[in-house]
Motif scaffolding. Structure first.
Motif, mmCIF file in Angstrom:
data_model
loop_
_atom_site.group_PDB
_atom_site.id
_atom_site.type_symbol
_atom_site.label_atom_id
_atom_site.label_comp_id
_atom_site.label_asym_id
_atom_site.label_seq_id
_atom_site.Cartn_x
_atom_site.Cartn_y
_atom_site.Cartn_z
ATOM 1 N N ALA A 181 0.828 -1.206 0.000
ATOM 2 C CA ALA A 181 0.000 0.000 0.000
ATOM 3 C C ALA A 181 0.862 1.255 0.000
ATOM 4 C CB ALA A 181 -0.922 0.001 1.218
ATOM 5 N N GLY A 182 1.945 1.215 0.760
ATOM 6 C CA GLY A 182 2.843 2.366 0.788
ATOM 7 C C GLY A 182 3.408 2.666 -0.585
ATOM 8 N N ILE A 183 3.821 1.611 -1.280
ATOM 9 C CA ILE A 183 4.377 1.778 -2.622
ATOM 10 C C ILE A 183 3.301 2.253 -3.600
ATOM 11 C CG2 ILE A 183 5.439 0.570 -4.574
ATOM 12 C CD1 ILE A 183 6.731 -1.315 -2.539
ATOM 13 N N ALA A 184 2.122 1.637 -3.501
ATOM 14 C CA ALA A 184 1.051 1.915 -4.469
ATOM 15 C C ALA A 184 0.371 3.268 -4.246
ATOM 16 C CB ALA A 184 0.004 0.807 -4.415
ATOM 17 N N LEU A 185 0.515 3.856 -3.073
ATOM 18 C CA LEU A 185 -0.150 5.127 -2.792
ATOM 19 C C LEU A 185 0.813 6.312 -2.750
ATOM 20 C CD1 LEU A 185 -2.683 3.989 -0.035
ATOM 21 C CD2 LEU A 185 -3.206 4.607 -2.393
ATOM 22 N N ILE A 186 1.949 6.139 -2.094
ATOM 23 C CA ILE A 186 2.880 7.262 -1.933
ATOM 24 C C ILE A 186 3.556 7.623 -3.259
ATOM 25 C CG2 ILE A 186 4.985 8.048 -0.784
ATOM 26 C CD1 ILE A 186 4.183 6.296 1.594
ATOM 27 N N LEU A 187 4.073 6.620 -3.962
ATOM 28 C CA LEU A 187 4.770 6.883 -5.227
ATOM 29 C C LEU A 187 3.853 7.532 -6.265
ATOM 30 C CD1 LEU A 187 7.522 6.516 -6.640
ATOM 31 C CD2 LEU A 187 6.683 4.316 -7.505
ATOM 32 N N PRO A 188 2.650 6.990 -6.519
ATOM 33 C CA PRO A 188 1.759 7.647 -7.484
ATOM 34 C C PRO A 188 1.320 9.044 -7.034
ATOM 35 C CG PRO A 188 1.110 5.366 -7.173
ATOM 36 C CD PRO A 188 2.126 5.673 -6.113
ATOM 37 N N SER A 189 1.105 9.232 -5.728
ATOM 38 C CA SER A 189 0.697 10.562 -5.243
ATOM 39 C C SER A 189 1.756 11.598 -5.578
ATOM 40 C CB SER A 189 0.456 10.521 -3.730
ATOM 41 O OG SER A 189 -0.617 9.659 -3.414
ATOM 42 N N TYR A 190 3.010 11.245 -5.361
ATOM 43 C CA TYR A 190 4.122 12.151 -5.677
ATOM 44 C C TYR A 190 4.171 12.429 -7.173
ATOM 45 C CZ TYR A 190 8.950 13.546 -6.619
ATOM 46 O OH TYR A 190 10.073 14.207 -7.075
ATOM 47 N N ALA A 191 4.083 11.366 -7.975
ATOM 48 C CA ALA A 191 4.172 11.518 -9.433
ATOM 49 C C ALA A 191 3.016 12.344 -9.986
ATOM 50 C CB ALA A 191 4.197 10.137 -10.100
ATOM 51 N N LEU A 192 1.813 12.141 -9.445
ATOM 52 C CA LEU A 192 0.644 12.863 -9.961
ATOM 53 C C LEU A 192 0.698 14.350 -9.626
ATOM 54 C CD1 LEU A 192 -2.257 10.339 -9.225
ATOM 55 C CD2 LEU A 192 -1.077 10.746 -11.385
ATOM 56 N N VAL A 193 1.155 14.684 -8.416
ATOM 57 C CA VAL A 193 1.226 16.093 -8.020
ATOM 58 C C VAL A 193 2.225 16.848 -8.892
ATOM 59 C CG1 VAL A 193 1.948 17.685 -6.194
ATOM 60 C CG2 VAL A 193 0.457 15.748 -5.655
ATOM 61 N N LEU A 194 3.449 16.325 -8.998
ATOM 62 C CA LEU A 194 4.460 17.005 -9.814
ATOM 63 C C LEU A 194 4.115 16.925 -11.300
ATOM 64 C CD1 LEU A 194 7.905 16.212 -8.148
ATOM 65 C CD2 LEU A 194 6.556 18.302 -8.063
ATOM 66 N N GLY A 195 3.514 15.805 -11.698
ATOM 67 C CA GLY A 195 3.109 15.673 -13.095
ATOM 68 C C GLY A 195 2.062 16.700 -13.478
ATOM 69 N N TRP A 196 1.196 17.029 -12.551
ATOM 70 C CA TRP A 196 0.173 18.044 -12.804
ATOM 71 C C TRP A 196 0.806 19.435 -12.914
ATOM 72 C CZ3 TRP A 196 -5.146 17.792 -13.466
ATOM 73 C CH2 TRP A 196 -5.829 19.011 -13.417
ATOM 74 N N ILE A 197 1.703 19.735 -11.967
ATOM 75 C CA ILE A 197 2.325 21.057 -11.924
ATOM 76 C C ILE A 197 3.156 21.330 -13.168
ATOM 77 C CG2 ILE A 197 3.987 22.515 -10.690
ATOM 78 C CD1 ILE A 197 3.123 21.096 -8.128
ATOM 79 N N HIS A 198 3.947 20.338 -13.574
ATOM 80 C CA HIS A 198 4.885 20.545 -14.673
ATOM 81 C C HIS A 198 4.380 20.007 -16.010
ATOM 82 C CE1 HIS A 198 7.953 21.891 -11.846
ATOM 83 N NE2 HIS A 198 7.648 20.867 -11.085
#
Length: 341
Positions: free
Chosen positions: A100-117
């Motif tokens: 769960a840590g891998i499946a939630l934390i990693l995508p959350s990080y990628a989605l936030v920065l992916g949205w910004i940039h």
């Protein structure tokens, strides 16, 4: 959501295992690709805590996000149907938290920065977008990524329903079997599938009625958010009560048996409860300030649901305990005595 748990525990857990594994792979691989494409734009900014009034809003968000982790502990409710539960349940919990840590934390990080940039707008528009994750996946992984995430997002909701149905039905079944709160007919197993079918039907019926009533009053989206906030607060409150019970159980029982563990039975539960109390406190502050600033029926509903959830767990729980302790001590004495092994 109902059919698989009703037909059998193995069928439903096989479905969860297969689709859950595929979902994690899609999320992790997709996130790694997004992070790789971001290159030098990667930073630790998404992990920074807000300050000031934004902190209360952050903790209010935690109430919703805590629901993402609720399925991780459902394996404990299946212990009566697991071989060697004392070892298997512990191992399953550890594996579930890691995945769960891998499946939630990693995508959350990628989605936030992916949205910004990714040219999708400022981060403030991320929260107001109906499907930000899908947009980010489409931006960086094309239509294939968009379709895959859509499929597994839908499946995620279905999987959550299956896991929750399995868990709640077995809790209600066990309570009815021990003559606590529920009538005996709730503890009846299906003659063919050997599943707690009556408990499932009762829980789903109550859930659907509540969903429809709130949906008609506030609309589907707002009703879902209100119910999610109630569920999140209730889950945190239940864990606080459980943590306290663990410490008391160690002090009254395990200590006499020489099995006391200060770290696991006192320090860790107390620290977790402290965080939970902080989240609930900030949530109450946030809902009160939001309602005072904008006293709309919807904001009032958030405030009332928040306070009701807390009172339901604290007052309702202790009232029920007091009732069985003083009125039906024989029922309380034998409750939970069933040995899964």
């Amino acid at each position: 959501m109902f059919v698989l748990p009703y037909l059998g525990i193995k069928l439903s857990t096989d479905y969860l295992y297969i689709t859950g594994t595929m979902e994690i792979l899609v999320l992790v691989i997709g996130s790694i690709i997004i992070i790789a494409k971001l290159g030098s734009a990667n930073s630790l900014t998404p992990f920074e805590l807000p300050s000031g009034s934004a902190l209360s809003a952050f903790f209010f968000g935690v109430v919703f996000s805590i629901v993402d982790f609720t399925g991780l502990g459902t394996v404990t409710t299946l212990s009566e149907e697991i071989k060697d539960p004392r070892k298997s349940v512990k191992r399953a919990l550890v594996i579930a938290w890691i995945l769960a840590g891998i499946a939630l934390i990693l995508p959350s990080y990628a989605l936030v920065l992916g949205w910004i940039h990714g040219g999708l707008g400022p981060i403030t528009s991320y929260a107001t977008s109906p499907d930000p994750g899908l947009l980010v996946f489409k931006r960086y992984l094309g239509i294939a990524g968009f379709i895959l995430l859509t499929i597994f997002t839908i499946n995620s909701y279905l999987s959550y329903g299956v896991a929750k149905t399995n868990a709640v039905s077995r809790l209600w079944y066990a309570a009815a079997r021990d003559e606590v709160l529920f009538p005996k007919w709730v503890a009846k197993l299906h003659p063919r599938y050997q599943t707690p079918g009556n408990a499932m039907i009762l829980w789903l019926t109550i859930s659907y009625i509540l969903d429809i009533i709130l949906g008609l009053i506030f609309g589907p989206v707002n009703a879902a958010l209100i119910l999610l906030s109630m569920a999140g607060i209730s889950i945190i409150a239940v864990h606080i009560v459980t943590n306290t019970a663990l410490s008391l159980f160690d002090y009254t029982v395990l200590r006499k048996q020489g099995k006391s563990n200060i770290l696991l039975h006192y320090i860790a539960p107390t620290a977790a409860s402290a965080i939970g109390i902080l989240v609930i406190y900030e949530t109450v502050v946030s809902t009160i300030s939001t309602y005072l600033a904008s006293p709309t029926p919807l904001n009032l509903a958030y405030l009332v649901s928040t306070i009701f959830s807390i009172l339901w767990i604290v007052i309702g729980g202790f009232s029920l305990m007091a009732y069985y302790k003083f009125k039906k001590p024989e029922v309380l004495a034998k409750a939970g005595k069933f040995d899964a092994e």
